[in-house]
Design a protein around this motif. Structure first.
Motif, short mmCIF file in Angstrom:
data_model
loop_
_atom_site.label_atom_id
_atom_site.label_comp_id
_atom_site.label_asym_id
_atom_site.label_seq_id
_atom_site.Cartn_x
_atom_site.Cartn_y
_atom_site.Cartn_z
N GLN A 34 55.89 9.82 78.60
CA GLN A 34 56.21 8.42 78.39
C GLN A 34 55.47 7.56 79.34
OE1 GLN A 34 60.21 7.96 77.72
NE2 GLN A 34 60.52 9.41 76.28
N LEU A 35 55.64 7.97 80.58
CA LEU A 35 54.68 7.04 81.70
C LEU A 35 53.31 7.39 81.67
CD1 LEU A 35 57.10 7.74 84.74
CD2 LEU A 35 56.96 5.47 83.36
N GLY A 36 52.78 8.08 81.01
CA GLY A 36 51.31 8.45 80.51
C GLY A 36 50.72 9.36 81.48
N VAL A 37 51.66 10.52 82.16
CA VAL A 37 51.31 11.49 82.97
C VAL A 37 50.37 12.45 82.23
CG1 VAL A 37 51.62 13.36 84.54
CG2 VAL A 37 52.93 11.12 84.49
N ASN A 38 49.35 13.00 82.48
CA ASN A 38 48.54 14.24 81.70
C ASN A 38 49.14 15.59 82.28
OD1 ASN A 38 47.02 12.46 80.21
ND2 ASN A 38 45.55 12.04 81.95
N LEU A 39 50.05 15.92 81.44
CA LEU A 39 50.32 17.30 81.97
C LEU A 39 49.42 18.41 81.97
CD1 LEU A 39 54.32 17.34 80.33
CD2 LEU A 39 53.34 16.55 82.59
N TRP A 40 48.46 18.30 81.02
CA TRP A 40 47.60 19.29 81.13
C TRP A 40 46.72 19.67 82.33
CZ3 TRP A 40 42.23 18.29 81.21
CH2 TRP A 40 41.83 16.84 80.92
N LYS A 41 46.49 18.41 82.86
CA LYS A 41 45.67 18.44 84.19
C LYS A 41 46.62 19.12 85.36
CE LYS A 41 42.76 14.47 83.34
NZ LYS A 41 42.19 13.12 83.93
N LEU A 42 47.86 18.69 85.26
CA LEU A 42 49.03 18.93 86.36
C LEU A 42 49.16 20.91 86.42
CD1 LEU A 42 51.38 16.39 86.55
CD2 LEU A 42 49.36 16.63 87.77
N GLU A 43 49.21 21.33 85.03
CA GLU A 43 49.50 22.55 85.01
C GLU A 43 48.19 23.33 85.13
OE1 GLU A 43 48.08 22.95 80.07
OE2 GLU A 43 50.21 22.76 80.71
N GLN A 44 47.05 23.05 85.50
CA GLN A 44 45.91 23.70 86.07
C GLN A 44 46.04 23.99 87.36
OE1 GLN A 44 42.68 21.75 84.59
NE2 GLN A 44 42.99 21.85 82.31
N ARG A 45 46.78 23.14 88.25
CA ARG A 45 47.14 23.18 89.65
C ARG A 45 48.03 24.39 89.95
NH1 ARG A 45 46.86 16.99 91.45
NH2 ARG A 45 46.92 17.94 93.60
N PRO A 46 47.88 24.93 90.82
CA PRO A 46 48.86 26.04 91.35
C PRO A 46 50.18 25.47 91.70
CG PRO A 46 46.85 26.59 92.56
CD PRO A 46 46.72 24.94 91.89
N ASN A 47 51.45 25.96 91.29
CA ASN A 47 52.85 25.73 91.74
C ASN A 47 53.11 24.48 91.12
OD1 ASN A 47 52.77 28.25 92.82
ND2 ASN A 47 51.89 27.31 94.62
N VAL A 48 52.36 23.57 90.73
CA VAL A 48 52.76 22.16 90.22
C VAL A 48 53.70 22.21 88.94
CG1 VAL A 48 51.95 19.76 89.33
CG2 VAL A 48 50.69 21.05 91.41
N GLY A 49 53.43 23.10 88.11
CA GLY A 49 54.51 23.07 86.82
C GLY A 49 55.69 23.30 87.33
N SER A 50 55.83 24.21 87.98
CA SER A 50 57.14 24.79 88.62
C SER A 50 57.90 23.88 89.44
CB SER A 50 57.20 26.08 89.33
OG SER A 50 56.33 26.01 90.44
N MET A 51 57.11 23.19 90.28
CA MET A 51 57.76 22.12 90.94
C MET A 51 58.42 20.97 90.24
SD MET A 51 55.78 19.39 93.49
CE MET A 51 55.41 18.56 92.02
#
Length: 427
Positions: A171-188
């Motif tokens: 809702q804040l406008g964060v692009n999750l598809w960009k973050l999930e490409q970075r190691p360990n960011v999704g689990s964090m």
């Protein structure tokens, strides 16, 4: 006896273990019926496919027994005529035999008269319910179903509906598809709690003047700001203000350089000292270039050092000229070395522009090479490529690269846009 005779005739037609078993059970049932006038047993009642025992006494009359015998006969014929596999016949029939042996009185389609008060079913006291048992709407509404979070996934999209943190970040406008490409960011991100981890840092950014519309950009490029302690974030902001950066400047710097607040006070101080000493700048000029290009405090210093050497050794600029160029166009410090060299080579060797003119109009080093080349060749074709201020019809380098095509053609080239586009097709 008529039912037993019928079953025997059927079994003669189909000589299988299944039919033999039906005949044996039917014959035993008929024998029991003949010798029993009334029975006092705990009958079996069928409710929604489940067998539930009831404790009451009933007296069955002869018409009732005849009705039960017809019902059992119908049930037997149903199993004989079904075209199913033999193992399913055996399973279903074994269940019928168990009921027949346990109770000679089979259930009927009519309700059995009840002579005693039936015990009530307490849903609250029950330990567990059958999946086929009917319950009230209130009991059904009280059943809590745990949310099924996918145990593993390659995309954060599968967790958005299950995680409050991820749904609020979207809702804040964060692009999750960009973050999930970075190691360990999704689990964090999945381990963070929105109320205790995310919300306090967003409130901090808002307090220092960052616009709400920039939250998504900041977290998309630097999700690790959500794991920084508030004490460290406040200390770094206070340091920048101590160095006489205004509150508006600090908010702008954080909005455009998301990693700025992830660096310690010591590192920020070292970076400011580097630019001030390396370029021999005053404190005011140092703040000026940092405020305009805050990523100078975040990126590596190696490209900066390399570009400074290129400007001094390869291009031949003097120290004061480099200083003037950097103050006017800080992007020169982080520009791509190949692109910077290509533009300077075309300016100095093809267009014959001297160093002092490039220093006077340093914006030309930040332009696109293709635009610079095409416009110079067009002016040269028209005989108007004059960049020396002492010559007539002088053309400023600043206007050469900054004006749009229409204005460039009418004011500098005295031609039409169609002429420019036609010339570009011939090159």
């Amino acid at each position: 006896m008529t039912m037993a005779t019928t079953c025997a005739q059927l079994c003669l037609r189909c000589r299988s273990p299944l039919c033999s078993k039906i005949l044996a059970g039917t014959w035993q049932y008929c024998t029991q019926v003949r010798h029993c006038i009334s029975v006092t047993r705990a009958p079996t009642k069928i409710s929604n496919g489940l067998f539930i025992r009831e404790n009451h006494t009933t007296t069955q009359t002869r018409p009732k027994w005849k009705q039960q015998m017809c019902y059992y006969n119908d049930l037997t014929a149903k199993y004989l005529t079904t075209e199913a596999k033999e193992d399913k016949y055996t399973e279903d029939l074994s269940r019928i035999d168990v009921v027949a042996y346990e109770s000679p009185v089979l259930p009927t389609r009519d309700a059995v008269p009840v002579t005693e008060k039936q015990p009530s079913l307490d849903l609250d006291a029950a330990v567990e319910f059958s999946a086929l048992e009917e319950i009230s709407e209130e009991a059904a509404a009280s059943i809590s179903i745990p949310s099924a979070v996918p145990p593993a996934s390659t995309s954060l999209r599968d967790y958005v509906d299950k995680s409050e943190t991820l749904s609020k970040l979207v809702q804040l406008g964060v692009n999750l598809w960009k973050l999930e490409q970075r190691p360990n960011v999704g689990s964090m991100l999945l381990r963070l709690d929105f109320n205790t981890d995310v919300a306090p840092r967003l409130l901090f950014l808002k307090d220092i003047g960052v616009e709400d519309t920039r939250f998504g950009y900041i977290i998309t490029h630097n999700p690790f700001i959500l794991t920084e302690s508030l004490e460290n974030l406040k200390a770094r902001v206070n340091y920048l203000k101590l160095k006489k950066f205004t509150s508006e400047t600090v908010a702008s710097m954080v909005s455009r350089a998301p990693y700025l607040l992830n660096f310690s006070v010591k590192r920020l101080d070292n970076r400011l000292g580097f630019y001030q000493q390396q370029l021999n700048l005053s404190a005011s000029n140092t703040r000026n270039i940092i405020a305009r290009l805050p990523r100078l405090l975040c990126g590596s210093l190696e490209p900066v050092k390399e570009n400074l050497k290129v400007c001094e050794i390869e291009f031949g600029f003097k120290e004061n000229e480099i200083q003037h160029i950097v103050i006017a166009v800080p992007k020169v410090l982080t520009a791509n070395k190949r692109k910077l060299t290509q533009i300077f080579d075309f300016l100095h060797n093809t267009m014959k522009v001297p160093h002092h003119l490039i220093t006077k109009f340093p914006q030309v080093l930040n332009t696109k090479y293709l635009r610079l080349r095409e416009r110079h060749l067009f002016l040269e074709y028209l005989g108007k490529a004059h960049y020396d201020p002492t010559l007539p019809n002088y053309i400023s380098l600043d206007r050469l690269v900054s004006l749009p095509d229409e204005t460039f053609c009418t004011e500098l080239a005295s031609a039409t846009v169609e002429d420019l586009y036609l010339f570009q097709k011939t090159r």
